[in-house]
Motif scaffolding. Sequence first.
Motif, short mmCIF file in Angstrom:
data_model
loop_
_atom_site.label_atom_id
_atom_site.label_comp_id
_atom_site.label_asym_id
_atom_site.label_seq_id
_atom_site.Cartn_x
_atom_site.Cartn_y
_atom_site.Cartn_z
N HIS A 93 98.91 96.49 -37.55
CA HIS A 93 98.01 96.61 -38.54
C HIS A 93 97.59 98.12 -39.01
O HIS A 93 96.94 98.14 -40.20
CB HIS A 93 96.44 95.92 -38.07
N HIS B 173 99.12 87.39 -48.35
CA HIS B 173 98.08 86.69 -48.02
C HIS B 173 98.10 85.29 -48.42
O HIS B 173 97.23 84.72 -48.97
CB HIS B 173 96.65 87.29 -48.20
N ALA C 191 91.47 86.60 -35.75
CA ALA C 191 90.89 86.60 -37.01
C ALA C 191 89.31 86.86 -36.80
O ALA C 191 88.57 87.86 -37.86
CB ALA C 191 91.04 85.33 -37.96
N GLU D 159 88.70 90.76 -35.94
CA GLU D 159 89.29 91.46 -37.05
C GLU D 159 88.20 91.42 -38.31
O GLU D 159 88.56 92.02 -39.35
CB GLU D 159 90.72 91.52 -37.24
N THR E 225 88.59 89.03 -40.32
CA THR E 225 89.49 88.67 -41.56
C THR E 225 89.89 87.11 -41.48
O THR E 225 89.42 86.49 -40.48
CB THR E 225 90.87 89.18 -41.47
N PRO E 226 90.33 86.17 -42.59
CA PRO E 226 90.69 84.86 -42.40
C PRO E 226 91.79 84.73 -41.52
O PRO E 226 92.70 85.42 -41.55
CB PRO E 226 90.93 84.59 -43.90
N SER F 54 95.10 83.65 -40.24
CA SER F 54 96.63 83.44 -40.78
C SER F 54 96.94 82.23 -41.30
O SER F 54 96.57 81.32 -40.57
CB SER F 54 97.90 84.10 -39.95
#
Length: 370
Positions: A94, A177, A247, A250, A252-253, A255
């Motif tokens: 990342h 994404h 997720a 982090e 974030t949504p 994956s």
Amino acid sequence: MRTADTLSIELPPRYCPLPTARHPDEAALARHTADWINQFAPALTPRQKARMRGNDCPGFYGRIMPRAPAERLRLAVDWCTLMFHLDDAYDEGHTRSAADRTGRFADLTTRLVRVLEAPDARVDSPDDTFDTFIPAVRDLALRAHRWATPAQVRRCVEAHRAWFLAMLWEFGHRAAHSTPALNDYAHLRRHTAAGAATLAWAEIIDGEEIPDRELSSPLVGALTELAFTTAAFDDDLFSYGKEQWVARHEGTPPSGLGLVEILRRERSCTQQEALRTATELCNRLTHRYIELREQVGPLASRPLRAYLDHLDHLLPGNLEWGLSADRYRNPDGRSPGAVTTTGSWTRTPPADTSPPPIPSIAWWWDSLDQ
């Protein structure tokens, strides 16, 4: 159930009537691979090496080939250990941009394929991070070329090209994404999971070349695709908790590159509904595999019988391995036991055994010739 640092996933029962088996020399294989890691990846940190060992590749291949000579099975176990590290290194890089990660992955993997084709070929790179992989793959290739027939080498190389190309497709979705359609994911998942590459090493270890007329027949082709896809979808069930945990940490949504999440988004359903639907799909695929497996006639050659035996062991062995491997329980290599996925097996066939509404794989339910 979840706390601040842990996550538990319970899977619905998986239909799989095939028996499991273990290789008696898994402990010795693990010791050998630990030494091999130290020899060819000395620059890795202790944590990275521990994570590679924690993936339990002896347990993975030992379940697929429980009767293989241990000295030959080392080849596949070493390959598996290195390739999981490759997957982790580029899946979790990342700190780099998506374009940079994709470009570096393409640069490295084209070199690795060339080494598999011609172990003595000079493919040195100014990128010293490749030094972890190129010498190790050269060692694998030299060992394989000593045992393999030209056809087996070709199959191994082609399988790796297919795998790396599919991974680049996956990288494209990660960079954008975006979530692929289920119909696209269904036929590509066996490639992103390195299905053909995994069994290419098994054929080399067995020693006997499978006649192409048998390996390329519609029936064996369908069995192969079913086995690889089912095992890969099962990997998606095992890794769902890992994806959710990463997720969350982090911010974030999750994956969109996993069967459960694809179903959840495409069908606008809950997590539990998606888990149930994904498991039902795996059960339906397993049932079709069992149906087709029974059609393989007694005229199959000895190498083909060995290959099909490996497929038979792959399905239950991958289930058993996946629920216990640190690969899914330690999601970032620094949090052992953070994710727990539990599941059970059933010998009761699924109620619905009709072809799923996925056009790209519908041919598995056609009338097939051996």
